[in-house]
Design a protein around this motif. Structure first.
Motif, PDB file in Angstrom:
ATOM      1  N   ARG A  56       0.816  -1.210   0.000  1.00 27.59           N
ATOM      2  CA  ARG A  56       0.000   0.000   0.000  1.00 27.59           C
ATOM      3  C   ARG A  56       0.859   1.274   0.000  1.00 27.59           C
ATOM      4  O   ARG A  56       0.547   2.242  -0.694  1.00 27.59           O
ATOM      5  CB  ARG A  56      -0.937  -0.003   1.213  1.00 27.59           C
ATOM      6  CG  ARG A  56      -1.837   1.227   1.307  1.00 27.59           C
ATOM      7  CD  ARG A  56      -2.817   1.107   2.470  1.00 27.59           C
ATOM      8  NE  ARG A  56      -3.570   2.326   2.683  1.00 27.59           N
ATOM      9  CZ  ARG A  56      -4.639   2.691   1.984  1.00 27.59           C
ATOM     10  NH1 ARG A  56      -5.068   1.897   1.011  1.00 27.59           N
ATOM     11  NH2 ARG A  56      -5.267   3.810   2.237  1.00 27.59           N
ATOM     12  N   HIS A  57       1.951   1.251   0.755  1.00 25.88           N
ATOM     13  CA  HIS A  57       2.766   2.472   0.833  1.00 25.88           C
ATOM     14  C   HIS A  57       3.442   2.788  -0.501  1.00 25.88           C
ATOM     15  O   HIS A  57       3.711   3.950  -0.814  1.00 25.88           O
ATOM     16  CB  HIS A  57       3.797   2.384   1.964  1.00 25.88           C
ATOM     17  CG  HIS A  57       4.903   1.407   1.724  1.00 25.88           C
ATOM     18  ND1 HIS A  57       4.750   0.047   1.873  1.00 25.88           N
ATOM     19  CD2 HIS A  57       6.201   1.587   1.345  1.00 25.88           C
ATOM     20  CE1 HIS A  57       5.903  -0.555   1.605  1.00 25.88           C
ATOM     21  NE2 HIS A  57       6.793   0.357   1.270  1.00 25.88           N
TER      22      HIS A  57
ATOM     23  N   LEU B 182       0.550   4.414  -2.661  1.00 22.33           N
ATOM     24  CA  LEU B 182       0.332   5.795  -2.209  1.00 22.33           C
ATOM     25  C   LEU B 182       1.535   6.673  -2.568  1.00 22.33           C
ATOM     26  O   LEU B 182       1.387   7.840  -2.926  1.00 22.33           O
ATOM     27  CB  LEU B 182       0.083   5.826  -0.699  1.00 22.33           C
ATOM     28  CG  LEU B 182      -1.215   5.164  -0.214  1.00 22.33           C
ATOM     29  CD1 LEU B 182      -1.309   5.222   1.308  1.00 22.33           C
ATOM     30  CD2 LEU B 182      -2.431   5.839  -0.846  1.00 22.33           C
TER      31      LEU B 182
ATOM     32  N   GLY C 291       9.384  11.164   6.985  1.00 25.52           N
ATOM     33  CA  GLY C 291       7.944  11.405   6.938  1.00 25.52           C
ATOM     34  C   GLY C 291       7.551  12.723   7.590  1.00 25.52           C
ATOM     35  O   GLY C 291       6.734  13.475   7.059  1.00 25.52           O
TER      36      GLY C 291
ATOM     37  N   ALA D  48       5.924  15.974   5.762  1.00 31.57           N
ATOM     38  CA  ALA D  48       4.662  16.567   6.212  1.00 31.57           C
ATOM     39  C   ALA D  48       4.825  18.059   6.481  1.00 31.57           C
ATOM     40  O   ALA D  48       3.974  18.872   6.090  1.00 31.57           O
ATOM     41  CB  ALA D  48       4.169  15.849   7.467  1.00 31.57           C
TER      42      ALA D  48
ATOM     43  N   TYR E 115      -0.782  14.160   3.624  1.00 27.70           N
ATOM     44  CA  TYR E 115      -1.394  12.934   4.139  1.00 27.70           C
ATOM     45  C   TYR E 115      -0.393  11.784   4.123  1.00 27.70           C
ATOM     46  O   TYR E 115      -0.264  11.030   5.097  1.00 27.70           O
ATOM     47  CB  TYR E 115      -2.631  12.589   3.300  1.00 27.70           C
ATOM     48  CG  TYR E 115      -3.072  11.150   3.403  1.00 27.70           C
ATOM     49  CD1 TYR E 115      -3.730  10.678   4.544  1.00 27.70           C
ATOM     50  CD2 TYR E 115      -2.828  10.252   2.365  1.00 27.70           C
ATOM     51  CE1 TYR E 115      -4.131   9.343   4.642  1.00 27.70           C
ATOM     52  CE2 TYR E 115      -3.220   8.927   2.449  1.00 27.70           C
ATOM     53  CZ  TYR E 115      -3.871   8.474   3.591  1.00 27.70           C
ATOM     54  OH  TYR E 115      -4.249   7.165   3.687  1.00 27.70           O
ATOM     55  N   PHE E 116       0.337  11.628   3.050  1.00 28.30           N
ATOM     56  CA  PHE E 116       1.313  10.544   2.919  1.00 28.30           C
ATOM     57  C   PHE E 116       2.410  10.686   3.970  1.00 28.30           C
ATOM     58  O   PHE E 116       2.808   9.701   4.614  1.00 28.30           O
ATOM     59  CB  PHE E 116       1.915  10.554   1.513  1.00 28.30           C
ATOM     60  CG  PHE E 116       2.930   9.468   1.265  1.00 28.30           C
ATOM     61  CD1 PHE E 116       2.534   8.153   1.072  1.00 28.30           C
ATOM     62  CD2 PHE E 116       4.288   9.755   1.220  1.00 28.30           C
ATOM     63  CE1 PHE E 116       3.466   7.137   0.836  1.00 28.30           C
ATOM     64  CE2 PHE E 116       5.230   8.757   0.996  1.00 28.30           C
ATOM     65  CZ  PHE E 116       4.811   7.450   0.803  1.00 28.30           C
TER      66      PHE E 116
ATOM     67  N   VAL F 270       2.278  12.266   6.902  1.00 22.01           N
ATOM     68  CA  VAL F 270       1.745  12.022   8.247  1.00 22.01           C
ATOM     69  C   VAL F 270       1.494  10.533   8.470  1.00 22.01           C
ATOM     70  O   VAL F 270       1.824   9.978   9.519  1.00 22.01           O
ATOM     71  CB  VAL F 270       0.440  12.822   8.467  1.00 22.01           C
ATOM     72  CG1 VAL F 270      -0.240  12.397   9.765  1.00 22.01           C
ATOM     73  CG2 VAL F 270       0.731  14.319   8.482  1.00 22.01           C
ATOM     74  N   LYS F 271       0.930   9.873   7.467  1.00 20.31           N
ATOM     75  CA  LYS F 271       0.579   8.455   7.594  1.00 20.31           C
ATOM     76  C   LYS F 271       1.806   7.587   7.853  1.00 20.31           C
ATOM     77  O   LYS F 271       1.757   6.624   8.631  1.00 20.31           O
ATOM     78  CB  LYS F 271      -0.134   7.980   6.327  1.00 20.31           C
ATOM     79  CG  LYS F 271      -0.604   6.505   6.393  1.00 20.31           C
ATOM     80  CD  LYS F 271      -1.424   6.151   5.178  1.00 20.31           C
ATOM     81  CE  LYS F 271      -1.877   4.688   5.221  1.00 20.31           C
ATOM     82  NZ  LYS F 271      -2.773   4.422   6.361  1.00 20.31           N
ATOM     83  N   TYR F 272       2.916   7.919   7.199  1.00 18.94           N
ATOM     84  CA  TYR F 272       4.142   7.113   7.329  1.00 18.94           C
ATOM     85  C   TYR F 272       5.262   7.873   8.045  1.00 18.94           C
ATOM     86  O   TYR F 272       6.447   7.623   7.797  1.00 18.94           O
ATOM     87  CB  TYR F 272       4.597   6.629   5.958  1.00 18.94           C
ATOM     88  CG  TYR F 272       3.568   5.732   5.289  1.00 18.94           C
ATOM     89  CD1 TYR F 272       3.332   4.435   5.757  1.00 18.94           C
ATOM     90  CD2 TYR F 272       2.797   6.187   4.220  1.00 18.94           C
ATOM     91  CE1 TYR F 272       2.386   3.615   5.166  1.00 18.94           C
ATOM     92  CE2 TYR F 272       1.845   5.373   3.624  1.00 18.94           C
ATOM     93  CZ  TYR F 272       1.639   4.092   4.104  1.00 18.94           C
ATOM     94  OH  TYR F 272       0.694   3.276   3.523  1.00 18.94           O
TER      95      TYR F 272
END
Length: 420
Positions: free
Chosen positions: A239-240, A243, A307, A311, A408-409, A411-413
């Motif tokens: 998934r990463h 994205l 990450g 962000a 978003y990417f 922050v997510k990772y």
């Protein structure tokens, strides 16, 4: 921009040549040569930002029609990446780089007949030029990744990207001096002939030097052992990575789109009212910010997670673009130019985060990321449609939305891995 599109990623162990100090010296020399290539394609790519307003004025184009330049240029990445990977596997990385340089030289030479043949021939010349650069990047990027320890591959990529940015900083200034200085009553397409013939000669000379250089030979390894995290059915199962590919698409699209509209944006009476020639110098400020930021990012990401850095930069970019959209005068002008500083670490950071833990699928994943660079073709095209419908200033809301996904990417990772 750097990318890979081969199916298997070479390892440091796959470098063939000497050992010890001799090998280290050879690797350093190779890195210097490859960094020169990064500089050249940065310079060539940023010249598009100068040519777009020039061709728009000459051929009385709409913004959508003018953005066909970036559509043809970055569309080549999508079309040529996989064939380029096959070519490199057949003839090797060094000969592949030579082939890329010669194809790019042919593209530059095509600007001479294009000057008297119309906009369509210009678009074909842009596609041929970009095809050569795509082959060149597919050939050159593996040298950056293997010429040193794997743990510092991301920092080497960021460092070579800084020299790519040096090229993008110099390009608009040179183009503004040689091409846009003629904008006015006497402006015509012939002003591009001299600069691009000069580029063709420089690329041909580089091809000769690269052919003669004694570089370490690197080979693809079909037996790269998979890590525990990299044993999925394919790269698409991570998934990463998916994205991250969307992130690369939107980042390249936003960066290229902003650069493409800068000259016209700074020419707006309520922003700066600059002539095309004067505005071109400020395009260098935009790309220069990315160069400075990459040197800063090279140091910062040794202590701050990639990450979190991504962000932070994305959030700052959104704020600056919105200031440019809703502001006026020098505030709007400097806000949009400062976005270049925020762009600095985005490509190498998204790239390395997306490939993290892919194991045996790393090569396939890098090919997917390479094809995602087609965002540089599609996002400017979409912003051109917005500019025709709502005006140039409002159209910058599109790049702001692109940075929203990158935020978003990041922050997510944010805790994917620490500085390496």
């Amino acid at each position: 921009m750097a990318n890979m599109s081969h199916n298997t990623a070479p390892r440091a162990a796959d470098i063939q040549g000497g050992s010890g100090v001799e090998q280290g010296n050879s690797n350093t020399s190779a890195l210097v040569i490859v960094t020169l290539l990064f500089f050249m394609w940065g310079l060539i790519t940023s010249l598009n930002d100068v040519l777009i307003p020039h061709l728009k004025a000459i051929y009385t184009l709409s913004y959508v029609q003018a953005m066909l330049v970036q559509f043809c240029f970055f569309g080549a990445y999508f079309i040529v990446s996989l064939p380029a990977g096959a070519l490199i596997r057949r003839i090797g990385y060094q000969k592949g780089a030579v082939a890329g340089l010669l194809i790019a030289a042919c593209g530059c030479a095509l600007f001479y007949p294009a000057a008297s043949s119309g906009y369509g021939v210009f678009l074909f010349a842009f596609f041929v030029l970009a095809s050569g650069i795509t082959v060149l990047q597919v050939a050159a990027n593996p040298y950056v990744t293997v010429l040193g320890p794997a743990r510092t591959a991301s920092s080497r990529l960021t460092l070579t990207q800084a020299f790519n940015s040096l090229g993008t900083t110099i390009g608009p200034a040179v183009g503004g001096l040689l091409i846009l200085s003629a904008v006015g009553v006497a402006a015509d397409a012939a002003t591009v002939r001299g600069p691009y013939l000069g580029l063709a000669a420089a690329l041909a000379l580089l091809a000769v030097l690269f052919w003669a250089a004694k570089l370490p030979q690197i080979t693809d390894s079909e037996s790269v052992s998979a890590s525990a995290e990299g044993q999925g059915a394919s790269a698409w199962s991570h998934r990463h990575l998916v994205l991250g590919a969307i992130g690369i698409f939107l980042y390249v699209g936003a960066e290229v789109s902003i650069g493409s509209f800068l000259v016209n944006f700074l020419g707006e009476s309520h922003i700066a009212g600059l002539s095309h020639g004067d505005a071109a110098h400020y395009v260098s400020v935009y790309w220069g910010g990315a160069m400075v930021g990459r040197f800063i990012g090279f140091a910062v990401m040794r202590t701050v997670s990639p990450g979190k850095t991504l962000a932070f930069n994305s959030l700052a970019a959104i704020a600056l673009v919105l200031a440019a959209v809703f502001g006026k005068g020098s505030v709007a002008m400097w806000a949009i130019l400062a976005v270049g500083l925020c762009n600095s670490i985005m490509f190498p950071t998204i790239f390395s985060m997306a490939l993290n833990g892919l194991g045996k699928h790393t090569g396939q994943g890098s090919g997917i990321l390479c094809m995602a660079i087609v965002g540089g073709a599609l996002v400017p095209f979409a912003q051109g449609a917005m500019a025709d419908a709502m005006g140039v200033q409002t159209s910058f809301l599109l790049p702001a939305a692109c940075y929203g996904f990158i935020l978003y990417f990041g922050v997510k990772y944010a805790s994917m891995y620490g500085a390496k």
